[in-house]
Design a protein around this motif. Structure first.
Motif, short mmCIF file in Angstrom:
data_model
loop_
_atom_site.label_atom_id
_atom_site.label_comp_id
_atom_site.label_asym_id
_atom_site.label_seq_id
_atom_site.Cartn_x
_atom_site.Cartn_y
_atom_site.Cartn_z
N PRO A 124 13.74 17.26 -9.19
CA PRO A 124 12.21 17.13 -9.38
C PRO A 124 12.14 15.60 -8.82
O PRO A 124 12.36 15.28 -9.13
CB PRO A 124 11.34 17.76 -10.62
CG PRO A 124 12.92 17.70 -11.77
CD PRO A 124 14.18 17.16 -11.09
N SER A 125 10.35 16.16 -7.84
CA SER A 125 9.68 14.85 -7.62
C SER A 125 9.11 13.85 -8.50
O SER A 125 9.05 14.60 -9.16
CB SER A 125 9.00 15.02 -6.06
OG SER A 125 8.07 14.55 -5.83
N PRO A 174 6.40 0.29 -2.15
CA PRO A 174 7.25 0.78 -2.16
C PRO A 174 8.81 0.69 -2.99
O PRO A 174 8.20 -0.50 -2.96
CB PRO A 174 7.92 0.32 -0.95
CG PRO A 174 7.79 -0.87 -0.05
CD PRO A 174 6.51 -0.49 -0.87
N GLN A 175 9.62 1.57 -3.30
CA GLN A 175 10.85 1.35 -4.20
C GLN A 175 11.40 0.52 -2.94
O GLN A 175 11.72 0.45 -2.28
CB GLN A 175 11.53 2.40 -4.86
CG GLN A 175 10.84 3.79 -5.80
CD GLN A 175 10.68 2.89 -7.00
OE1 GLN A 175 12.09 2.10 -7.49
NE2 GLN A 175 10.32 3.46 -7.76
N SER A 235 11.70 8.82 -5.23
CA SER A 235 10.70 8.42 -4.04
C SER A 235 10.35 8.79 -3.38
O SER A 235 11.74 8.71 -2.33
CB SER A 235 10.17 6.96 -4.49
OG SER A 235 9.19 6.72 -3.80
N PRO A 236 9.43 9.21 -2.29
CA PRO A 236 9.33 10.19 -1.20
C PRO A 236 9.61 9.15 -0.31
O PRO A 236 9.99 8.67 0.93
CB PRO A 236 8.20 10.88 -1.06
CG PRO A 236 7.55 10.19 -1.98
CD PRO A 236 8.01 10.13 -3.39
N LEU A 237 9.70 6.88 -0.62
CA LEU A 237 9.20 6.80 0.47
C LEU A 237 10.02 5.08 -0.60
O LEU A 237 9.84 4.51 -1.19
CB LEU A 237 7.56 5.80 0.56
CG LEU A 237 7.12 4.41 1.74
CD1 LEU A 237 5.79 4.87 1.95
CD2 LEU A 237 7.85 2.94 0.62
N THR A 591 10.44 10.44 3.28
CA THR A 591 10.68 11.81 3.34
C THR A 591 9.66 12.89 2.95
O THR A 591 9.04 12.50 1.85
CB THR A 591 12.09 12.00 2.72
OG1 THR A 591 12.73 11.40 2.66
CG2 THR A 591 12.56 13.28 3.27
N ILE A 592 9.50 13.44 3.66
CA ILE A 592 8.24 14.79 3.26
C ILE A 592 8.84 15.68 3.55
O ILE A 592 9.64 16.44 4.32
CB ILE A 592 6.89 14.08 4.36
CG1 ILE A 592 6.10 12.90 3.76
CG2 ILE A 592 5.87 15.14 4.36
CD1 ILE A 592 6.22 12.23 3.11
#
Length: 858
Positions: A124-125, A174-175, A235-237, A591-592
């Motif tokens: 899950p996000s 960002p990570q 994470s998305p970024l 990533t989206i």
């Protein structure tokens, strides 16, 4: 409720290949392995409306700032220095502790499990589920859902696209991952939070091409929770940082030997008033520059004067002719004994002496006819490069980020290489201009190849031949900005141009699900043809070579459906590779995932009006090369609005009128601002001004782009607070003060009744100036800030940017400008009588003229 759309003639396909855009055709089909679809729902919603605090201004910011110098102190209309005039690290993460430990290997070729372990559902996000789908600080989609039907999705009037800001900082940062990423061996995509993972074997499935890849056991885990420890899977970024572990000679230093230098190239053909302003700005600039920054100073006129910092307590310069580009002259400088780049802590006193020694132009020659050899930029580049690579103990040290050349120009380049005649009536002007354009573009490209950004800051009333200078700035990754004089705004921009950090060697990779096609890219870059097939079998990503990586920049990417979409989600991945100012190589991966829908109403509800307006505006401005083109584009906007109403709205029974879809009610008003504002309308006085604004707009960030389209109107209230109102002329109430933010300009308007009260007007003006400084403190270029009273000649700048709603019926005025309800009958009568009649239509009159009923205001 919107009715199902109908096919209609396309008003504007916007897919012609031109310089500032990248247009591609559909690529070959990707390899499609067994279908392993994830099944996780994600909510989608409109961006929440951001409420202002009591004073109408966001006083705090979660974004970390670095200390920067204050604005120039000596001006006729000083703006109160903001606490942080400009953020200095737009394109880089926060400094990290570099490790010399060994890096983890890249993904290995896939080795399949024995089948005893079933494919686990994706994680899950890690992002808060209340955040809308498609929401990321660096990536803004025009809609948070994608229509499944190709015919509807590809209607060009509304369109679908995304704004990508590669260098934008995020509130939390960002990570950061200090190891190599895992990449798909088939298409080159990166592993991400949406990848399906086989926790038993560590294999992961690419979301772009569905290929199964190995991780050399790195993703092997006992349960899904363990995988959350990998930032790229939660994470998305993320930012992957490559440090010295792969490059033994790498030494991350930022001292005076390796910090990127700043070279000022200054026009010496100025009259006394302009020179005085310039000297004030230059002195303030010297006081603001960090002590380790290396600085160079060059003057140009008929000759080129390169100042030597080796001579103490005196302004000394080596002079070379400016008529030709002579390598011999430059060699004598580079290999001589002079010091032309010096850290500020060692040369501040000399720099002040140099600027104090400048003298006004003495000859009786008109400004436009004076000899100026702007080929001086070539000399500045040679000084930055130096005779050889700086070596110390056998270790190569490269400058961090991009070096900068800042040109301070007061007139056109009329002498030496790249010059043009001072008059357009010269019989050979067209040929000379064509030759000059090529020379300037070549010089800009050479600067880019040497990691040098050239910013051209022009000021004064003399025409500078913008078409000739623009290629120099554009090709190097810099900007060209026009100023009224060398005073306030020029001084702030001089400081911000030198202080803004920029990454170099930037490359943007765009990957989408096989259902999606990239049709156009608008922004500060050009298509890069890179062969990666030896590494990745079927990499058909679109690669964009970025001229620099800065927070103030943005790419507008237009997208279409290749065919009807059958899957529940489509995926987008944006990878930005660059070297930051700390000399680390960064790979930022975003990533989206967007859900797909069949319902037109559900799609329209997910449309982000402001993002859609900016994307439409960038596509439109790309084709407005001249004033006649701008008029054509106004008509194109009219057709676009009619087409949206025809295809996504509903027809009123027994009428030829169409209702504009209520789900995108803000869009037509934003487009109305665009068609009558300075980018397409007749507000600006000269085509050079429009050209500069358009160039800035095509590369600008989302926030600045939006403000350049539609001004933000803030009315001053008692106690120093502000109320945000629609940008209508109904805000021009004589007992108030109004701040109008239009991106590159901020206006302060004082009503006549308020101006008559000296005490109240002084307090209101101080509050408005403070607000103007705060809302523009991070902006580059810094806006021009003008203050004036109702009825003055300068007030026309303010009035022309407001929608003329005073002619609308009272009920319509109140619906779209509710603040009117708080006025007494006497105040409303006085307001109505203050307007002067002119022919410009109001928003409601314009849209009804298109046979479209305006949407109800929100």
């Amino acid at each position: 409720m919107a009715t199902p759309p109908q096919a209609s003639p396309s008003p504007d396909r916007d897919k012609s290949p031109i310089t500032a855009a990248t247009t591609i055709s559909p690529g070959s089909a990707r390899y499609t392995p067994p279908n392993l679809q994830p099944d996780i729902a994600s909510p989608s919603m409109k961006n929440p409306i951001m409420l202002l605090p009591e004073n109408g201004v966001k006083t705090g910011s979660p974004i970390p700032h670095l200390s920067t110098p204050p604005g120039p102190p000596v001006f006729t209309m000083p703006v109160r220095p903001a606490a942080v005039p400009f953020r200095t690290s737009p394109a880089t993460p926060q400094p990290v502790a570099f490790s010399s430990g060994s890096s983890l290997p890249t993904s290995s070729p896939p080795h399949f499990s024995n089948g005893s372990v079933e494919l686990q559902q994706q994680l899950p996000s890690a992002v808060d589920e209340s955040v809308p789908a498609g929401e990321s600080p660096c990536v803004l989609f025009s809609a948070h859902k994608v229509l499944k039907h190709k015919k509807l999705a590809n209607l060009p009037s509304l369109g679908f696209g995304v704004l990508v800001s590669p260098g934008r900082e995020t509130s939390t940062g960002p990570q950061v991952i200090q190891r190599d990423p895992h990449r798909c061996h088939n298409c080159g995509a990166y592993s991400n939070l949406y990848s399906n993972i086989l926790i038993g074997s560590g294999q992961w499935q690419c979301v772009i091409c569905k290929n199964l890849n190995g991780s050399e056991g790195e993703y092997v885990a006992f349960n899904k929770e363990e995988l959350r420890n990998f930032p790229e899977l939660s994470s998305p970024l993320v930012d992957f940082i490559q440090t010295g572990n792969k490059r033994p000679s790498f030494v991350p230093v930022t001292d005076s030997r390796t910090s990127a230098p700043v070279v000022l190239v200054i026009d010496e053909c100025l009259d006394e008033p302009h020179l005085q302003h310039l000297q004030s700005s230059l002195h303030a600039f010297v006081d603001s520059v960090p002590p380790t920054t290396r600085i160079g100073i060059i003057l140009y006129g008929r000759t080129v004067s390169v100042y030597d910092f080796s001579v103490e307590s005196i302004a000394s310069a080596d002079v070379i002719p400016g008529v030709t580009s002579t390598q011999e002259s430059m060699k004598s400088l580079i290999y001589g004994t002079g010091i032309y780049l010096s850290p500020m802590h060692a040369s501040k006193e000399i720099a002040h002496l140099i600027f104090s020694s400048l003298r006004p132009y003495k000859l009786n020659v008109p400004e436009v006819s004076r000899d100026r050899c702007l080929g001086t930029v070539e000399v500045a580049m040679a000084i930055i490069q130096g005779p050889s690579v700086d070596m110390s103990r056998g270790v190569v040290k490269r400058p961090g980020g991009n070096s900068r050349i800042i040109v301070c120009a007061g007139g056109p380049n009329t002498y030496g290489p790249g010059s043009v005649p001072h008059s357009y009536t010269h019989p050979n002007y067209p040929h000379k201009e064509k030759t000059a354009l090529k020379w300037m573009e070549r010089l800009g490209r050479e600067a880019y190849q040497q990691n040098i950004v050239v910013d051209v800051l022009c000021a004064g009333t003399c025409p500078v031949m913008v078409p000739v200078l623009q290629p120099l700035a554009n090709a190097s990754g810099g900007v060209l900005v026009l100023h009224d004089d060398f005073g306030e705004a020029f001084g702030v921009n001089l400081q911000r141009a030198s202080a803004r950090a920029a990454g170099s060697h930037g490359l943007l990779e765009i990957r989408c699900s096989d259902d999606i096609l990239v049709t156009q890219v608008v922004g500060p870059g050009e298509e890069a043809h890179i062969d990666t097939h030896e590494t990745f079998k079927n990499d058909i990503s679109l690669c964009i070579q970025m001229l620099s990586v800065e927070e103030t920049q943005c790419f507008s990417i237009s997208l279409e459906n290749k065919h009807d979409i059958k899957s529940d989600y489509v995926f987008f991945q944006f990878a930005i590779q660059y070297s930051n100012v700390y000399q680390a190589d960064i790979a930022r991966v975003i990533t989206i995932r967007l859900p797909t829908v069949e319902s037109v109403s559900a799609y329209l509800q997910s449309v982000q009006d402001e993002v859609a307006a900016v994307i439409i505006a960038k596509r439109t401005l790309l084709r407005a090369k001249s004033y006649s083109d701008a008029i054509d584009m106004q008509n194109t906007i009219d057709e676009r609005v009619k087409d949206i109403a025809l295809n996504f709205g509903s027809q009123i029974p027994k009428s030829k009128l169409y209702l504009f879809p209520k789900e995108v009610s803000l869009l037509p008003e934003l487009l109305f601002h665009l068609r009558r504002g300075p980018l397409l309308g007749s507000i600006v006085g000269h085509e050079d001004e429009r050209s500069v604004l358009q160039n800035l707009f095509l590369n600008a960030s989302f926030d600045l782009s939006l403000r350049m389209i539609a001004a933000r109107c803030l009315m001053h209230r008692e106690g120093g607070t502000f109320e945000e109102l629609p940008a209508y002329d109904l805000a021009m109430q004589s007992d108030t003060a109004v701040v109008l933010d239009h991106g590159t300009d901020v206006f302060v308007w004082l009503g006549a009744e308020l101006a008559a009260d000296e005490g109240r007007s002084a307090a209101a003006l101080a509050s408005c100036r403070t607000l103007a400084a705060e809302i523009s403190e991070l902006r580059f270029p810094a806006p021009r800030i003008l203050a004036f009273k109702e009825g003055s000649s300068q007030a026309r700048y303010f009035v022309s940017r407001l929608i003329p709603a005073h002619k609308d019926p009272p009920y319509e005025q109140e619906a779209r400008f509710p603040q009117l309800r708080s006025l007494t009958t006497e105040q409303r009568t006085k307001l109505k009588s203050s307007f002067v009649h002119f022919d410009d239509p109001s928003f409601c009159e314009w849209i009804r003229g298109l046979k479209v009923v305006p949407p109800e205001p929100i």
